[in-house]
Design an enzyme around this catalytic site. Structure first.
Site, PDB file in Angstrom:
ATOM      1  N   ASP A  34     -15.814   0.248   7.490  1.00 58.75           N
ATOM      2  CA  ASP A  34     -14.685   0.951   8.097  1.00 58.75           C
ATOM      3  C   ASP A  34     -14.141   0.062   9.209  1.00 58.75           C
ATOM      4  O   ASP A  34     -14.859  -0.813   9.730  1.00 58.75           O
ATOM      5  CB  ASP A  34     -15.116   2.304   8.668  1.00 58.75           C
ATOM      6  N   ASP A  55     -11.909  -4.647   7.713  1.00 59.39           N
ATOM      7  CA  ASP A  55     -10.551  -4.186   7.446  1.00 59.39           C
ATOM      8  C   ASP A  55     -10.285  -4.344   5.953  1.00 59.39           C
ATOM      9  O   ASP A  55     -10.207  -5.465   5.446  1.00 59.39           O
ATOM     10  CB  ASP A  55      -9.557  -5.017   8.262  1.00 59.39           C
ATOM     11  N   SER A 132      -5.219   9.051  -6.476  1.00 60.97           N
ATOM     12  CA  SER A 132      -4.766  10.367  -6.016  1.00 60.97           C
ATOM     13  C   SER A 132      -4.042  11.036  -7.164  1.00 60.97           C
ATOM     14  O   SER A 132      -3.494  10.365  -8.050  1.00 60.97           O
ATOM     15  CB  SER A 132      -3.820  10.217  -4.818  1.00 60.97           C
ATOM     16  N   TYR A 145       3.309   6.563  -0.280  1.00 60.18           N
ATOM     17  CA  TYR A 145       1.909   6.883  -0.561  1.00 60.18           C
ATOM     18  C   TYR A 145       1.696   7.086  -2.058  1.00 60.18           C
ATOM     19  O   TYR A 145       0.759   6.515  -2.647  1.00 60.18           O
ATOM     20  CB  TYR A 145       1.497   8.142   0.204  1.00 60.18           C
ATOM     21  N   LYS A 149      -0.614   4.810  -4.746  1.00 64.49           N
ATOM     22  CA  LYS A 149      -1.697   5.367  -5.553  1.00 64.49           C
ATOM     23  C   LYS A 149      -1.412   5.220  -7.053  1.00 64.49           C
ATOM     24  O   LYS A 149      -2.346   5.049  -7.850  1.00 64.49           O
ATOM     25  CB  LYS A 149      -1.920   6.834  -5.190  1.00 64.49           C
TER      26      LYS A 149
END
Length: 263
Positions: A34, A55, A132, A145, A149
């Site tokens: 993370d 990163d 997603s 976004y 995805k």
């Protein structure tokens, strides 16, 4: 029990943390990454995992993680989970937010997958990319976004084809969950452009998504969407956008009521 080393990116919270928890329980030696040093350290201590601050947008960071993981043992699982969400009309969004989503959500998956293939190509393993349900169709208010995805989904299925042609013993999977009750979603809840995320009756739980993610590792299935019926609606929207967009507008209105009620 020793099932090899598993890497989970973006695992300080949310899906990544719960996926890592299940992989530890399965006997994997787990490495979590993370960008938040404090959060990933706390999560690793709780889970019994190894923490690496990294990163996910940077190819060199993935290679560094892969090298460190391979030093612990054979890497058999790699989960590209790291991602970000920024809601808003695309022409009004800051360029930095657009770049962040594309780099973290898509390029991070590409870089992570390349690193995973490098360390798993001899012994084989499973590569899981978290996409997603928005990958399947239009999501007004989350255009960038959703596009990032959708790119993850297309990349993963194409990657599996390349792995098959190269006869590499690696299985690629993409999980496409609907909106879940995570900080990723809650942090953007104040924005009306997240309304479609709340159009389902209830948000998914991180536990249910993590269970579905780990279950993919037990087979050869490339794509799983959660829940299935919502994925079907999204695919219809992609095929018939002129008919679907007015329906999405109505779903957005319903979602907006739930969004504001749940604040």
């Amino acid at each position: 029990m020793n099932n090899g080393v598993a890497v989970v990116t973006g695992a300080a919270r949310g899906f990544g943390r719960e996926i890592a928890r299940r992989l530890v329980a399965r006997g994997h030696r787990v490495v979590i990454t993370d960008v938040n040093a404090d959060a990933v350290t706390v999560a690793a201590e709780e889970l019994g995992a190894t923490a690496i601050v990294a990163d996910a947008r940077q190819a060199t960071e993935h290679r560094r993680v892969a090298t460190a993981a391979a030093e612990l043992g054979p890497v058999t699982v790699w989960v590209n989970n790291a991602g970000v969400l920024r809601a808003g009309r695309v022409w009004e969004q800051p360029e930095a937010d657009i770049a962040l989503m594309v780099e973290a959500n898509f390029l991070g998956v590409v870089h992570g997958s390349r690193a995973a293939v490098d360390v798993m190509r001899e012994r084989g393993g499973h590569l899981l990319n978290i996409a997603s349900i928005s990958a399947h169709g239009p999501v007004p208010g989350l255009a960038v976004y959703a596009a990032s995805k959708a790119a993850v989904l297309a990349f993963t299925t194409s990657l599996q084809g390349e792995l098959d042609l190269a006869r590499l013993p690696i299985r690629a999977h993409a999980l496409c969950p609907d909106a879940a009750d995570t900080a990723l979603v809650r942090d953007e809840q104040e924005s009306p452009d997240t309304a479609l995320l709340f159009s389902q009756r209830t948000l998914l739980t991180p536990d249910s998504v993590a269970d579905a993610a780990v279950a993919l590792l037990d087979g050869r299935r490339v794509v799983r969407s959660l829940p299935t019926h919502r994925a079907g609606l999204m695919r219809t929207g992609a095929l018939l956008p002129r008919l679907a967009l007015p329906v999405l507008a109505m779903m957005r209105a319903r979602g907006d009521r739930r969004r504001t009620a749940g604040r």
